[in-house]
Design an enzyme around this catalytic site. Sequence first.
Site, PDB file in Angstrom:
ATOM      1  N   ASP A 250       4.813  10.381   9.554  1.00  0.00           N
ATOM      2  CA  ASP A 250       5.409  11.101   8.424  1.00  0.00           C
ATOM      3  C   ASP A 250       4.599  12.322   8.009  1.00  0.00           C
ATOM      4  O   ASP A 250       4.879  12.931   6.974  1.00  0.00           O
ATOM      5  CB  ASP A 250       5.617  10.161   7.229  1.00  0.00           C
ATOM      6  CG  ASP A 250       4.317   9.576   6.709  1.00  0.00           C
ATOM      7  OD1 ASP A 250       3.357   9.445   7.488  1.00  0.00           O
ATOM      8  OD2 ASP A 250       4.248   9.252   5.512  1.00  0.00           O
TER       9      ASP A 250
ATOM     10  N   ARG B 214       7.506  -1.873   3.878  1.00  0.00           N
ATOM     11  CA  ARG B 214       7.453  -1.607   5.322  1.00  0.00           C
ATOM     12  C   ARG B 214       7.740  -2.906   6.077  1.00  0.00           C
ATOM     13  O   ARG B 214       7.072  -3.906   5.854  1.00  0.00           O
ATOM     14  CB  ARG B 214       6.042  -1.120   5.668  1.00  0.00           C
ATOM     15  CG  ARG B 214       6.008  -0.157   6.810  1.00  0.00           C
ATOM     16  CD  ARG B 214       4.617   0.403   6.962  1.00  0.00           C
ATOM     17  NE  ARG B 214       4.366   1.537   6.096  1.00  0.00           N
ATOM     18  CZ  ARG B 214       3.300   2.339   6.231  1.00  0.00           C
ATOM     19  NH1 ARG B 214       2.415   2.097   7.174  1.00  0.00           N
ATOM     20  NH2 ARG B 214       3.126   3.376   5.434  1.00  0.00           N
TER      21      ARG B 214
ATOM     22  N   LYS C 259      -1.356  12.757   0.713  1.00  0.00           N
ATOM     23  CA  LYS C 259      -2.230  13.253   1.766  1.00  0.00           C
ATOM     24  C   LYS C 259      -1.398  14.173   2.659  1.00  0.00           C
ATOM     25  O   LYS C 259      -0.167  14.074   2.691  1.00  0.00           O
ATOM     26  CB  LYS C 259      -2.861  12.107   2.535  1.00  0.00           C
ATOM     27  CG  LYS C 259      -1.900  11.089   3.056  1.00  0.00           C
ATOM     28  CD  LYS C 259      -2.649   9.862   3.554  1.00  0.00           C
ATOM     29  CE  LYS C 259      -1.654   8.808   3.976  1.00  0.00           C
ATOM     30  NZ  LYS C 259      -2.154   7.492   4.154  1.00  0.00           N
TER      31      LYS C 259
ATOM     32  N   ASP D 132       0.397  11.924  12.096  1.00  0.00           N
ATOM     33  CA  ASP D 132       1.067  10.621  12.199  1.00  0.00           C
ATOM     34  C   ASP D 132       2.577  10.766  11.989  1.00  0.00           C
ATOM     35  O   ASP D 132       3.089  11.885  11.881  1.00  0.00           O
ATOM     36  CB  ASP D 132       0.454   9.614  11.220  1.00  0.00           C
ATOM     37  CG  ASP D 132       0.874   9.884   9.787  1.00  0.00           C
ATOM     38  OD1 ASP D 132       1.143  11.054   9.470  1.00  0.00           O
ATOM     39  OD2 ASP D 132       0.945   8.932   8.983  1.00  0.00           O
TER      40      ASP D 132
ATOM     41  N   LYS E 253       9.643   4.399   0.684  1.00  0.00           N
ATOM     42  CA  LYS E 253       8.704   4.501  -0.428  1.00  0.00           C
ATOM     43  C   LYS E 253       9.257   5.458  -1.475  1.00  0.00           C
ATOM     44  O   LYS E 253      10.073   6.331  -1.168  1.00  0.00           O
ATOM     45  CB  LYS E 253       7.312   4.922   0.050  1.00  0.00           C
ATOM     46  CG  LYS E 253       7.243   6.207   0.850  1.00  0.00           C
ATOM     47  CD  LYS E 253       5.785   6.466   1.276  1.00  0.00           C
ATOM     48  CE  LYS E 253       5.673   7.791   1.999  1.00  0.00           C
ATOM     49  NZ  LYS E 253       4.300   8.152   2.323  1.00  0.00           N
TER      50      LYS E 253
ATOM     51  N   GLU F  61      -9.299   9.369   3.166  1.00  0.00           N
ATOM     52  CA  GLU F  61      -9.402   7.983   3.602  1.00  0.00           C
ATOM     53  C   GLU F  61      -9.974   7.900   5.005  1.00  0.00           C
ATOM     54  O   GLU F  61      -9.942   8.871   5.753  1.00  0.00           O
ATOM     55  CB  GLU F  61      -8.018   7.335   3.609  1.00  0.00           C
ATOM     56  CG  GLU F  61      -7.397   7.237   2.251  1.00  0.00           C
ATOM     57  CD  GLU F  61      -6.192   6.325   2.285  1.00  0.00           C
ATOM     58  OE1 GLU F  61      -6.300   5.214   1.789  1.00  0.00           O
ATOM     59  OE2 GLU F  61      -5.157   6.723   2.823  1.00  0.00           O
ATOM     60  N   GLU F  62     -10.371   6.688   5.360  1.00  0.00           N
ATOM     61  CA  GLU F  62     -10.994   6.469   6.671  1.00  0.00           C
ATOM     62  C   GLU F  62      -9.981   6.609   7.804  1.00  0.00           C
ATOM     63  O   GLU F  62     -10.346   6.750   8.953  1.00  0.00           O
ATOM     64  CB  GLU F  62     -11.681   5.109   6.692  1.00  0.00           C
ATOM     65  CG  GLU F  62     -10.902   3.940   7.266  1.00  0.00           C
ATOM     66  CD  GLU F  62      -9.557   3.672   6.599  1.00  0.00           C
ATOM     67  OE1 GLU F  62      -9.378   4.015   5.420  1.00  0.00           O
ATOM     68  OE2 GLU F  62      -8.683   3.116   7.291  1.00  0.00           O
ATOM     69  N   SER F  63      -8.705   6.557   7.460  1.00  0.00           N
ATOM     70  CA  SER F  63      -7.674   6.587   8.489  1.00  0.00           C
ATOM     71  C   SER F  63      -7.179   8.019   8.729  1.00  0.00           C
ATOM     72  O   SER F  63      -6.110   8.215   9.273  1.00  0.00           O
ATOM     73  CB  SER F  63      -6.511   5.703   8.052  1.00  0.00           C
ATOM     74  OG  SER F  63      -6.122   6.073   6.739  1.00  0.00           O
TER      75      SER F  63
ATOM     76  N   THR G  15       0.824  -1.220   0.000  1.00  0.00           N
ATOM     77  CA  THR G  15       0.000   0.000   0.000  1.00  0.00           C
ATOM     78  C   THR G  15       0.852   1.261   0.000  1.00  0.00           C
ATOM     79  O   THR G  15       0.553   2.210  -0.698  1.00  0.00           O
ATOM     80  CB  THR G  15      -0.896   0.037   1.279  1.00  0.00           C
ATOM     81  OG1 THR G  15      -1.339  -1.280   1.548  1.00  0.00           O
ATOM     82  CG2 THR G  15      -2.051   0.969   1.123  1.00  0.00           C
TER      83      THR G  15
ATOM     84  N   THR H 243      -7.892   1.229  -1.049  1.00  0.00           N
ATOM     85  CA  THR H 243      -7.079   1.844   0.002  1.00  0.00           C
ATOM     86  C   THR H 243      -5.671   2.158  -0.515  1.00  0.00           C
ATOM     87  O   THR H 243      -5.079   1.351  -1.219  1.00  0.00           O
ATOM     88  CB  THR H 243      -6.983   0.871   1.192  1.00  0.00           C
ATOM     89  OG1 THR H 243      -8.298   0.709   1.699  1.00  0.00           O
ATOM     90  CG2 THR H 243      -6.069   1.398   2.284  1.00  0.00           C
TER      91      THR H 243
ATOM     92  N   SER I 280       5.571   5.384   8.422  1.00  0.00           N
ATOM     93  CA  SER I 280       4.370   6.178   8.675  1.00  0.00           C
ATOM     94  C   SER I 280       3.799   5.993  10.085  1.00  0.00           C
ATOM     95  O   SER I 280       4.449   6.334  11.041  1.00  0.00           O
ATOM     96  CB  SER I 280       3.340   5.854   7.606  1.00  0.00           C
ATOM     97  OG  SER I 280       2.294   6.755   7.680  1.00  0.00           O
ATOM     98  N   HIS I 281       2.609   5.406  10.185  1.00  0.00           N
ATOM     99  CA  HIS I 281       1.955   5.318  11.493  1.00  0.00           C
ATOM    100  C   HIS I 281       2.468   4.153  12.330  1.00  0.00           C
ATOM    101  O   HIS I 281       2.028   3.968  13.462  1.00  0.00           O
ATOM    102  CB  HIS I 281       0.440   5.189  11.322  1.00  0.00           C
ATOM    103  CG  HIS I 281       0.046   3.925  10.607  1.00  0.00           C
ATOM    104  ND1 HIS I 281       0.089   3.811   9.242  1.00  0.00           N
ATOM    105  CD2 HIS I 281      -0.384   2.723  11.063  1.00  0.00           C
ATOM    106  CE1 HIS I 281      -0.315   2.600   8.899  1.00  0.00           C
ATOM    107  NE2 HIS I 281      -0.607   1.911   9.987  1.00  0.00           N
TER     108      HIS I 281
ATOM    109  N   ASP J  21       1.395  12.790   7.042  1.00  0.00           N
ATOM    110  CA  ASP J  21       0.366  12.842   6.003  1.00  0.00           C
ATOM    111  C   ASP J  21      -1.041  12.587   6.535  1.00  0.00           C
ATOM    112  O   ASP J  21      -2.008  12.656   5.791  1.00  0.00           O
ATOM    113  CB  ASP J  21       0.711  11.906   4.825  1.00  0.00           C
ATOM    114  CG  ASP J  21       0.934  10.477   5.242  1.00  0.00           C
ATOM    115  OD1 ASP J  21       0.739  10.157   6.437  1.00  0.00           O
ATOM    116  OD2 ASP J  21       1.313   9.657   4.382  1.00  0.00           O
ATOM    117  N   ARG J  22      -1.155  12.275   7.838  1.00  0.00           N
ATOM    118  CA  ARG J  22      -2.505  12.091   8.396  1.00  0.00           C
ATOM    119  C   ARG J  22      -2.754  13.090   9.506  1.00  0.00           C
ATOM    120  O   ARG J  22      -1.820  13.704  10.031  1.00  0.00           O
ATOM    121  CB  ARG J  22      -2.639  10.708   8.999  1.00  0.00           C
ATOM    122  CG  ARG J  22      -2.460   9.601   8.016  1.00  0.00           C
ATOM    123  CD  ARG J  22      -3.177   8.426   8.573  1.00  0.00           C
ATOM    124  NE  ARG J  22      -2.583   7.170   8.203  1.00  0.00           N
ATOM    125  CZ  ARG J  22      -2.903   6.031   8.795  1.00  0.00           C
ATOM    126  NH1 ARG J  22      -3.738   6.030   9.819  1.00  0.00           N
ATOM    127  NH2 ARG J  22      -2.370   4.908   8.397  1.00  0.00           N
TER     128      ARG J  22
END
Length: 540
Positions: free
Chosen positions: A279, A22, A376, A277, A126, A363-365, A18, A344, A113-114, A281-282
């Site tokens: 990195d 990772r 994001k 988060d 990435k 997104e939902e996250s 995704t 996703t 990320s998270h 992006d959230r």
Amino acid sequence: MNIFAVPTKPYLDQKFGTSGLRKKTADFQQENYLENAVQSIFDCLTGFEGKTLIIGSDGRYYSAHAVQVIIKMAIANQFGHIIIGQEGILSTPAVSHLIQKRQAFGALILTASHNPAGKEGDFGIKYNISTGAPAPANLGDAFSDRCSKIDRLWMIQSPDVDLSYQHEETLGSTLIEVIDPVSDYAQYMQEIFDFEAIKTLFKNGFKMTFNAMNAVTGPYAKYIFEELLGAESGTVINGTPLPDFGGLHPEPNLVYAKDLVDLAYSENAPDLCAASDGDGDRYMILGKSFFVTPADSLAVLAEYIEKIPFYKGKFYGAARSMPTADALDAVCHKLKKECYQTPTGWKFFGSLLEDKKISLCGEESFGAGSFHVMEKDGLWAILFWLNILAITQKTPQKIVTELWKKYGRVYAKTYSYHTNDTEAVTHLLDSLSSRIPGLIDLSFDDYSVLKASIFNYTDPVSNEQTTNQGIIIDLSKGARIFVRASGTSSSGATLKVYLSQKSTDIQSDPKDLLQPLEKTAQDLLQIQKYLGDKVEITET
Ligand code: VG1
Ligand code: CO
């Protein structure tokens, strides 16, 4: 400068998912594990000789070493210019912005990320392409394929580059530029949002707490909120990036940002609580005693987007990932704009953004973004909210309640079932897929099944097909179950069950309202039968 080939052997578990590759930090510490991944990426790209590569990291453990390795490999592979943040730091959205601004060939971002950081935690890498977007699925597959065959690396021998100060130097024929990671991004945010209006908001006593989770956004948030916007000092907490993120799990949600949630529900709650988060992006948004769900937040951004001058006349359409509850759809419908549903992963929004099919996506996250960068962007979303609050002079609760009154409320919850038994999740999903025809018209105590299907996606721009992205089950009473396997676990497997139900009743407690749906999901998916008792359940 002597460039030499180093023989290497492939690892068979290097799969780009995704959001890149990772894995456990310890996996990355194996001989040539990182090097194989980097060389495989370079081997799948063409025409980058003499061009610019950006390198950034979220500051997690092993980044300092990895950044130096990548600089040397990029020089050996003939990149002409390397741009890198001071101390190696750059958030994912800042990298995406820089790619465009500096017309780079691409970027490598070191982050999981998270996922938690540290020796016992996770690490990741990435690649983002020249538009600033994450590598599309077919390129990710090519990276994985190359990793399985790699037999040599290109390397140079040279001392480490000093990343502790901003400067330029030349190594071989490659220019290395160490830059301030924050200033370009902060400048761009000022072009998008009405900083004067937000400054006045803070000047008039508006209080905010932003939890950077000891990860990458700290320096950005301190500069933007406290220095540029005049929020009081101490607005940003956990604001220094630490190699182990201070032991925090940098995933902004009700479980992992519990301290912030408790603050938002306390007597001393500030007007706005927010988090991001690892990195950057959230994001997450809470008003006083009020949690804004990711799906509602996205719908709010759509409702107000044309009030932000940068987007005036530029709301082309919007998209949400399939697991995201469909609050956005009603706003788009009302505004007569197309609303797309993607698998996703941010990479699926890239082509829609580029082709101007959409302006906004999420997104939902708690990932959200727009055409301003091809990733994001957590701080962007928080600034968007601040801008809305500044122009409307309303509280987050009022903004969201008005939205519910206008469009109805969509109650949503995600259950994640983590097990060490990877096969168990595959069996559950395979069995559910094979049972699909028989599910239709099945009745449970509270719901009956109206429709069930496997989610396959065809990119409306490139026509690229992506199959098996989860199973959608539409139920009576406006309820829906969506189920899929997580693509970002670094060990074991996680089944994600997304529940949502539309209702004209806007007053219920989501926990109560969704309880019968949760029971139906248990029965329908046969979670207990397939996953047994050894599961760790997270509810967000
Ligand atoms: C999770 C989220 C997904 C997000 C992905 C990467 O994926 O659910 O919405 O795109 O993480 O986000 P999964 O496959 O574990 O459900 V990030 O910010 O961790 O790169
Ligand atoms: Co992230």
